[in-house]
Design an enzyme around this catalytic site. Sequence first.
Site, PDB file in Angstrom:
ATOM      1  N   GLY A  45      40.064  37.272  54.932  1.00  0.00           N
ATOM      2  CA  GLY A  45      40.546  38.170  55.968  1.00  0.00           C
ATOM      3  C   GLY A  45      39.855  39.517  55.880  1.00  0.00           C
ATOM      4  CD  GLN A  50      39.886  45.084  54.360  1.00  0.00           C
ATOM      5  OE1 GLN A  50      40.244  44.199  55.129  1.00  0.00           O
ATOM      6  NE2 GLN A  50      39.573  44.852  53.094  1.00  0.00           N
ATOM      7  CB  CYS A  92      41.914  43.790  48.442  1.00  0.00           C
ATOM      8  SG  CYS A  92      41.611  44.740  49.938  1.00  0.00           S
ATOM      9  CG  LEU A  93      36.957  41.104  51.120  1.00  0.00           C
ATOM     10  CD1 LEU A  93      36.504  40.768  52.536  1.00  0.00           C
ATOM     11  CD2 LEU A  93      36.086  40.413  50.091  1.00  0.00           C
ATOM     12  CG  HIS A 134      45.884  41.508  52.131  1.00  0.00           C
ATOM     13  ND1 HIS A 134      45.943  41.682  50.777  1.00  0.00           N
ATOM     14  CD2 HIS A 134      44.694  42.041  52.526  1.00  0.00           C
ATOM     15  CE1 HIS A 134      44.841  42.299  50.363  1.00  0.00           C
ATOM     16  NE2 HIS A 134      44.060  42.517  51.408  1.00  0.00           N
ATOM     17  CD  GLU A 135      43.201  41.165  56.087  1.00  0.00           C
ATOM     18  OE1 GLU A 135      42.713  42.283  56.362  1.00  0.00           O
ATOM     19  OE2 GLU A 135      42.890  40.543  55.056  1.00  0.00           O
ATOM     20  CG  HIS A 138      43.720  46.242  54.767  1.00  0.00           C
ATOM     21  ND1 HIS A 138      43.332  47.178  53.830  1.00  0.00           N
ATOM     22  CD2 HIS A 138      43.520  45.030  54.190  1.00  0.00           C
ATOM     23  CE1 HIS A 138      42.917  46.563  52.741  1.00  0.00           C
ATOM     24  NE2 HIS A 138      43.022  45.257  52.927  1.00  0.00           N
TER      25      HIS A 138
END
Length: 169
Positions: A45, A50, A92-93, A134-135, A138
């Site tokens: 995702g 991000q 997480c990226l 999670h997204e 963000h």
Amino acid sequence: MIRPILRYGERPLHDKATDVTAFDEPLQRLIDDLIETMYAAPGVGLAATQAGVLQRVFVVDLSVGRNASDLIVMVNPSFVSREGTQLEEEGCLSAPGFNATVVRPQQAVVTGFDRHGNEQRIDAKDLLARAFQHEMDHLDGVVFIDRLRGIKREMIVRKIQKLKKTGKW
């Protein structure tokens, strides 16, 4: 185009995104870039925040590109409901190299729009519900590290600060 992914501590990663108001060519380019960046990372995702864009858009693909029908694009998403809890480790990226157990809903219903402005409603459970939360976090300026408490959070934040000082973050 693969975009740079912001890391924990960088702005505007920690700022709240605003609603998309036009389903135009710049939005389509952003979505294509998010998809390409997510797959290149690789991740399951990626939210627009991000990539430094404060718009309420995220992409999710639990197959990491192996199954084209698994790709989900959500524009202006919102939760209809969240139920249950699951405790699983996630990463997480925007915080490469760090993982922690985070409380997430077991099930979630999300509404929003697809990339063309068509309304959609997705009933998610397990990993997909986790990915949606999670997204969505963000899009509200929250990184999973912000959801941690106590020593685990302190250890991760200290390690990130040390990496910043040495130029490795």
